[in-house]
Scaffold this active site. Structure first.
Site, PDB file in Angstrom:
ATOM      1  N   GLU A 113       0.942  -1.123   0.050  1.00 36.02           N
ATOM      2  CA  GLU A 113      -0.048   0.322   0.011  1.00 36.02           C
ATOM      3  C   GLU A 113       0.951   1.152   0.024  1.00 36.02           C
ATOM      4  OE1 GLU A 113      -3.686  -1.983   2.549  1.00 36.02           O
ATOM      5  OE2 GLU A 113      -2.839  -0.156   3.469  1.00 36.02           O
ATOM      6  N   TRP A 156       1.649  -1.013  -6.483  1.00 35.74           N
ATOM      7  CA  TRP A 156       2.707  -2.091  -7.050  1.00 35.74           C
ATOM      8  C   TRP A 156       2.108  -3.461  -7.182  1.00 35.74           C
ATOM      9  CZ3 TRP A 156       5.408   1.737  -8.664  1.00 35.74           C
ATOM     10  CH2 TRP A 156       5.689   2.638  -8.019  1.00 35.74           C
ATOM     11  N   GLU A 206       8.620 -17.387  -3.137  1.00 35.93           N
ATOM     12  CA  GLU A 206       8.657 -16.144  -3.703  1.00 35.93           C
ATOM     13  C   GLU A 206      10.150 -15.565  -4.009  1.00 35.93           C
ATOM     14  OE1 GLU A 206       7.429 -11.395  -2.720  1.00 35.93           O
ATOM     15  OE2 GLU A 206       6.933 -12.919  -1.390  1.00 35.93           O
TER      16      GLU A 206
END
Length: 367
Positions: free
Chosen positions: A115, A144, A228
């Site tokens: 955010e 993003w 990730e």
């Protein structure tokens, strides 16, 4: 690090397709992506029951390294495989079938976490999900968000409670990208237009939109960090290798003072150092991938952060050194080096900045 014969064949097949059809300027080519999905490559690391190949982290890294090296325009893959893994771990049977099956077939998924005031400090996020009329209502902004503009599914992390610590009260939600009350707006960046702002205005979701458990979003996010960070590292490994390949080809052909500039000691030594660094990165990435495959449930904060830190910083160095060695041509749009520079510069920022990775590594040593 030794790949199996099957993995070597897989790498060769991906590299050959990329030689024929890679190098496109757009970030994501849906036709090529779905062709790879039809070959079973997008689902290489996904469960067979949902259309995947039951492969592991090493297989995913092989695919990512070769597609990045081949400059394949499949930018939607990274977020899609991260989201698919979250659904594999925490999704309901219906959610798994819908999302994991869709990803295996070539659909794109995105994740909405950051955010304007909550980037590295994820616990500070304020986008809220409130219970109402048996369901949930979402209000707030995300930013993003990679690939949200081409996604079918968005995995949202929102705050459902303000009680407890800042990492408590976070929950994951399944959000169809065409949901009423959701507006997606692209952000122009140095690297293109593949990231977005998301605005939720009274966006209504059903009760079963929760992925996992209410209030367990932070712990669920932590469970996916191995994947990730390795995904980002493997992709940048391929980009680093491609930047090196392009530099090497240039210095072999470019002549100054009557001979190829690659014969000058200053250039030769630079390339020797870069080649060594890339090989160190490759060994690190695949070693950590092997550790993940040995025990997929084990968290590897130190090793995964080391891989992300080392590879992205090395890729950035290779691209910048490549631009320097190519001189003006490294800055010219007709050559790919400027593209490598733009891709690698941001790699040390997204997915956890290099500073955050160093902090995580330091904490694993009790610092």
């Amino acid at each position: 690090m030794r790949l199996t014969p099957e993995q070597n064949e897989f790498a060769a097949s991906v590299a050959e397709l990329c030689r024929r059809e890679g190098g496109a300027r757009e970030a994501h080519d849906d036709v090529l992506y779905r062709k790879m999905a039809a070959l079973g490559w997008i689902g290489a690391g996904l469960p067979a029951e949902f259309g995947g190949a039951d492969g592991g982290m090493v297989d995913i890294c092989v695919f990512l390294e070769q597609t990045a090296r081949g400059m394949a325009p499949i930018g939607g893959f990274t977020t899609s495989i991260i989201v698919a893994e979250a659904y594999r771990r925490f999704g309901s049977p219906e959610q798994k079938k819908l999302v994991i099956g869709g990803v295996a077939e070539g659909e794109v998924a995105s994740i909405a976490m950051s955010e304007p005031e909550a980037g590295s400090d994820v616990g500070a996020l304020t986008c809220r999900a409130e219970r109402r009329d048996g369901g949930w209502v979402i209000n707030g902004q995300k930013t993003w968000c990679s690939n949200a503009h081409i996604a079918n599914t968005i995995l949202l992390v929102a705050r459902t409670s303000s009680e407890g610590g800042k990492h408590d009260g976070l929950t994951m939600f399944h959000v169809p990208a065409d949901s009423a009350g959701l507006t997606i707006k692209g952000i122009e960046t140095l690297g293109g237009s593949d990231v977005n702002d998301l605005y939720f205005t009274d966006c209504v979701l059903p009760a079963d939109a929760v992925v996992g458990k209410v209030g367990e979003g932070w712990r669920q996010l932590m469970a996916g960090l191995n994947l990730e960070r390795l995904i980002l590292a493997a992709g940048m490994l391929g980009t680093a290798q491609r930047a090196f390949d392009d530099t090497l080809a240039y210095v072999r052909e470019r002549r100054q003072f009557g001979k190829p500039i690659g014969t000058f000691q200053a250039i030769r030594h630079r390339l020797a150092d870069l080649a060594t660094e890339i090989e160190c990165c490759r060994l690190l990435v695949y070693r950590v991938a092997e550790l993940v495959d040995e025990d997929p449930e084990r968290l590897l904060p130190r090793e995964a952060s080391m891989a992300k830190l080392k590879v992205t910083e090395t890729a950035k160095k290779v691209a910048l050194e490549g631009m320097q060695m190519m001189g003006g041509y490294g800055h010219a749009m007709e050559f790919d080096m400027q593209r490598h520079v733009r891709a690698t510069l941001v790699s040390t920022v997204y997915g956890g900045t290099s500073e955050i990775q160093r902090d995580i590594i330091g904490k694993t040593y009790g610092l």
